[in-house]
Motif scaffolding. Structure first.
Motif, mmCIF file in Angstrom:
data_model
loop_
_atom_site.group_PDB
_atom_site.id
_atom_site.type_symbol
_atom_site.label_atom_id
_atom_site.label_comp_id
_atom_site.label_asym_id
_atom_site.label_seq_id
_atom_site.Cartn_x
_atom_site.Cartn_y
_atom_site.Cartn_z
ATOM 1 N N ASP A 2 14.633 2.000 40.490
ATOM 2 C CA ASP A 2 13.535 2.328 41.406
ATOM 3 C C ASP A 2 13.742 1.532 42.693
ATOM 4 O O ASP A 2 13.617 0.307 42.702
ATOM 5 N N ALA A 3 14.094 2.253 43.764
ATOM 6 C CA ALA A 3 14.286 1.622 45.064
ATOM 7 C C ALA A 3 13.167 2.064 45.997
ATOM 8 O O ALA A 3 12.901 3.267 46.133
ATOM 9 N N ASP A 4 12.505 1.105 46.628
ATOM 10 C CA ASP A 4 11.377 1.442 47.506
ATOM 11 C C ASP A 4 11.831 2.202 48.745
ATOM 12 O O ASP A 4 11.106 3.074 49.246
ATOM 13 N N ARG A 5 13.019 1.903 49.281
ATOM 14 C CA ARG A 5 13.422 2.511 50.544
ATOM 15 C C ARG A 5 14.676 3.374 50.405
ATOM 16 O O ARG A 5 14.630 4.578 50.607
ATOM 17 N N HIS A 6 15.786 2.797 50.046
ATOM 18 C CA HIS A 6 17.052 3.543 50.111
ATOM 19 C C HIS A 6 17.897 3.216 48.880
ATOM 20 O O HIS A 6 18.011 2.059 48.479
ATOM 21 N N LEU A 7 18.486 4.264 48.294
ATOM 22 C CA LEU A 7 19.404 4.120 47.162
ATOM 23 C C LEU A 7 20.705 4.808 47.534
ATOM 24 O O LEU A 7 20.720 5.994 47.875
ATOM 25 N N SER A 8 21.791 4.084 47.492
ATOM 26 C CA SER A 8 23.084 4.635 47.869
ATOM 27 C C SER A 8 24.083 4.362 46.748
ATOM 28 O O SER A 8 24.213 3.242 46.267
ATOM 29 N N LEU A 9 24.780 5.434 46.314
ATOM 30 C CA LEU A 9 25.844 5.330 45.324
ATOM 31 C C LEU A 9 27.113 5.844 45.979
ATOM 32 O O LEU A 9 27.154 6.977 46.472
ATOM 33 N N ARG A 10 28.152 5.041 45.990
ATOM 34 C CA ARG A 10 29.378 5.427 46.681
ATOM 35 C C ARG A 10 30.580 5.091 45.808
ATOM 36 O O ARG A 10 30.673 4.008 45.239
ATOM 37 N N SER A 11 31.513 6.046 45.734
ATOM 38 C CA SER A 11 32.710 5.831 44.925
ATOM 39 C C SER A 11 33.785 6.831 45.344
ATOM 40 O O SER A 11 33.483 7.906 45.882
ATOM 41 N N LYS A 12 35.038 6.486 45.115
ATOM 42 C CA LYS A 12 36.129 7.428 45.378
ATOM 43 C C LYS A 12 36.063 8.605 44.414
ATOM 44 O O LYS A 12 36.365 9.759 44.777
ATOM 45 N N LEU A 13 35.656 8.355 43.194
ATOM 46 C CA LEU A 13 35.510 9.412 42.191
ATOM 47 C C LEU A 13 34.226 9.153 41.419
ATOM 48 O O LEU A 13 34.003 8.051 40.927
ATOM 49 N N ALA A 14 33.356 10.148 41.314
ATOM 50 C CA ALA A 14 32.067 9.988 40.642
ATOM 51 C C ALA A 14 31.838 11.154 39.699
ATOM 52 O O ALA A 14 32.173 12.307 40.016
ATOM 53 N N THR A 15 31.275 10.870 38.549
ATOM 54 C CA THR A 15 30.959 11.894 37.552
ATOM 55 C C THR A 15 29.550 11.659 37.030
ATOM 56 O O THR A 15 29.190 10.541 36.654
ATOM 57 N N VAL A 16 28.755 12.714 37.032
ATOM 58 C CA VAL A 16 27.399 12.663 36.470
ATOM 59 C C VAL A 16 27.343 13.708 35.367
ATOM 60 O O VAL A 16 27.559 14.898 35.620
ATOM 61 N N THR A 17 27.061 13.304 34.152
ATOM 62 C CA THR A 17 27.073 14.209 33.002
ATOM 63 C C THR A 17 25.769 14.073 32.231
ATOM 64 O O THR A 17 25.298 12.956 31.987
ATOM 65 N N ALA A 18 25.181 15.201 31.887
ATOM 66 C CA ALA A 18 23.977 15.221 31.062
ATOM 67 C C ALA A 18 24.182 16.235 29.948
ATOM 68 O O ALA A 18 24.670 17.340 30.196
ATOM 69 N N GLU A 19 23.806 15.884 28.726
ATOM 70 C CA GLU A 19 24.024 16.785 27.593
ATOM 71 C C GLU A 19 23.029 17.940 27.576
ATOM 72 O O GLU A 19 23.355 19.028 27.099
ATOM 73 N N SER A 20 21.818 17.724 28.088
ATOM 74 C CA SER A 20 20.830 18.803 28.019
ATOM 75 C C SER A 20 20.294 19.203 29.388
ATOM 76 O O SER A 20 20.277 20.391 29.732
ATOM 77 N N LEU A 21 19.880 18.262 30.229
ATOM 78 C CA LEU A 21 19.232 18.620 31.495
ATOM 79 C C LEU A 21 19.663 17.630 32.573
ATOM 80 O O LEU A 21 19.646 16.414 32.387
ATOM 81 N N LEU A 22 20.050 18.172 33.738
ATOM 82 C CA LEU A 22 20.322 17.384 34.930
ATOM 83 C C LEU A 22 19.402 17.894 36.020
ATOM 84 O O LEU A 22 19.472 19.059 36.403
ATOM 85 N N LYS A 23 18.531 17.060 36.534
ATOM 86 C CA LYS A 23 17.524 17.482 37.501
ATOM 87 C C LYS A 23 17.702 16.698 38.787
ATOM 88 O O LYS A 23 17.837 15.470 38.772
ATOM 89 N N ILE A 24 17.739 17.429 39.904
ATOM 90 C CA ILE A 24 17.792 16.820 41.231
ATOM 91 C C ILE A 24 16.591 17.347 42.003
ATOM 92 O O ILE A 24 16.419 18.556 42.175
ATOM 93 N N ASP A 25 15.744 16.448 42.470
ATOM 94 C CA ASP A 25 14.508 16.867 43.131
ATOM 95 C C ASP A 25 14.361 16.066 44.424
ATOM 96 O O ASP A 25 14.554 14.839 44.457
ATOM 97 N N GLY A 26 14.028 16.747 45.515
ATOM 98 C CA GLY A 26 13.822 16.084 46.786
ATOM 99 C C GLY A 26 13.284 17.062 47.817
ATOM 100 O O GLY A 26 13.417 18.290 47.677
ATOM 101 N N ALA A 27 12.663 16.508 48.856
ATOM 102 C CA ALA A 27 12.149 17.366 49.921
ATOM 103 C C ALA A 27 13.305 18.082 50.614
ATOM 104 O O ALA A 27 13.188 19.259 50.991
ATOM 105 N N GLN A 28 14.440 17.407 50.752
ATOM 106 C CA GLN A 28 15.649 18.038 51.292
ATOM 107 C C GLN A 28 16.803 17.610 50.401
ATOM 108 O O GLN A 28 16.897 16.445 49.969
ATOM 109 N N ILE A 29 17.718 18.534 50.159
ATOM 110 C CA ILE A 29 18.905 18.250 49.361
ATOM 111 C C ILE A 29 20.107 18.723 50.160
ATOM 112 O O ILE A 29 20.205 19.899 50.521
ATOM 113 N N HIS A 30 21.007 17.817 50.490
ATOM 114 C CA HIS A 30 22.201 18.156 51.243
ATOM 115 C C HIS A 30 23.423 17.974 50.317
ATOM 116 O O HIS A 30 23.594 16.917 49.713
ATOM 117 N N MET A 31 24.234 18.967 50.197
ATOM 118 C CA MET A 31 25.445 18.929 49.388
ATOM 119 C C MET A 31 26.640 19.156 50.306
ATOM 120 O O MET A 31 26.683 20.110 51.058
#
Length: 207
Positions: free
Chosen positions: A177-206
Motif C-alpha cells: 500500500d503506497a500513499d502516492r506512487h508505486l513503481s516496479l521496474r525490471s528488464k524482465l517481469a512476469t505476473v502470473t495468477a492461477e485464477s484471476l488477474l485484475k487491473i483497475d484504474g482510472a486510466q490504464i496505459h499499456m
C-alpha cells in the motif's frame, strides 16, 4: 594473607624483606608483583590486584613479573568487556602456576568505546524483554542473520534494501500500500495468477 596488614606495611612489602615481613612469617609473594612497563599494582584483597594494563602481546595476552616469575595474564570468561591498553582492571593471581586472570575492567581508558567479546563462543542474551537503544547508529554485521518471531513491526522514515543476489519472499498473503506512487521496474517481469488477474484504474496505459 593477614587481611589487617597496615597500608605502610603493604607498601614496604613491594621492596626487600622488612621487619614487618618477618613478623608476618611468610609474606605473600603476590604483594611483590609489578606489571612490565606500567605502574606498580595496588593490592585490594588476597590475591586480587588493581593493575593498569600495558600493550598485549601478539597472542593477545599480557605478561607481568611476579615473585621472580613471568606470569601470563588472560581475560576470565566472567569478564565480558575486552580489556584494552590503559584500562584499570582487577587481576586475580594464584599462589602457584604461571597464569593470572583479569576478572573485571574497573575503568576504561577509552572515553568512547567498550567492546563485549565472547571470543569463539556463542553469546546469548535472554530476558522477558530486551531493549537495545542507540542515540545515533545501530549496526548489525554477520555472515547470516536469522529472525523468528510471531510478529515483527517496523516504523521508519526511510528504508533502503540492496540485494546483489536473489530476494525471495514467501507469505500467505501480501499487500503493498503506497500513499502516492508505486513503481516496479525490471528488464524482465512476469505476473502470473492461477485464477484471476485484475487491473483497475482510472486510466490504464499499456506499452
Amino acid at each position: 594473607m593477614n587481611q589487617h596488614m597496615p597500608v605502610q606495611g603493604a607498601a614496604m612489602a613491594l621492596g626487600g624483606e622488612t621487619s614487618g615481613e618477618r613478623d608476618l612469617g611468610v609474606l605473600p609473594r603476590l604483594m611483590r608483583m609489578s606489571p612490565i612497563g606500567e605502574r606498580e599494582p595496588r593490592a585490594t584483597a588476597a590475591g586480587v590486584f588493581t593493575v593498569c594494563l600495558g600493550e598485549a602481546g601478539v597472542d593477545g595476552q599480557w605478561r607481568i613479573a611476579c615473585a621472580g616469575r613471568i606470569m601470563h595474564v588472560v581475560r576470565s570468561e566472567s569478564c565480558l568487556l575486552q580489556p584494552m591498553a590503559g584500562d584499570t582492571v582487577q587481576l586475580l593471581v594464584p599462589d602457584h602456576g604461571a597464569r593470572a586472570w583479569i576478572v573485571s575492567v574497573l575503568m576504561s581508558a577509552s572515553p568512547e568505546e567498550l567492546t563485549i567479546d565472547a571470543g569463539q563462543k556463542a553469546l546469548r542474551v535472554k530476558g522477558r524483554e530486551v531493549t537495545i537503544s542507540s542515540e545515533t547508529t545501530l549496526a548489525v554485521k554477520a555472515d547470516r542473520i536469522s529472525q523468528k518471531a510471531v510478529s515483527i513491526d517496523e516504523s521508519v522514515a526511510r528504508k533502503t534494501t540492496m540485494c546483489s543476489g536473489a530476494q525471495i519472499v514467501q507469505s500467505g498473503s501480501m499487500m503493498i500500500d503506497a500513499d502516492r506512487h508505486l513503481s516496479l521496474r525490471s528488464k524482465l517481469a512476469t505476473v502470473t495468477a492461477e485464477s484471476l488477474l485484475k487491473i483497475d484504474g482510472a486510466q490504464i496505459h499499456m506499452g
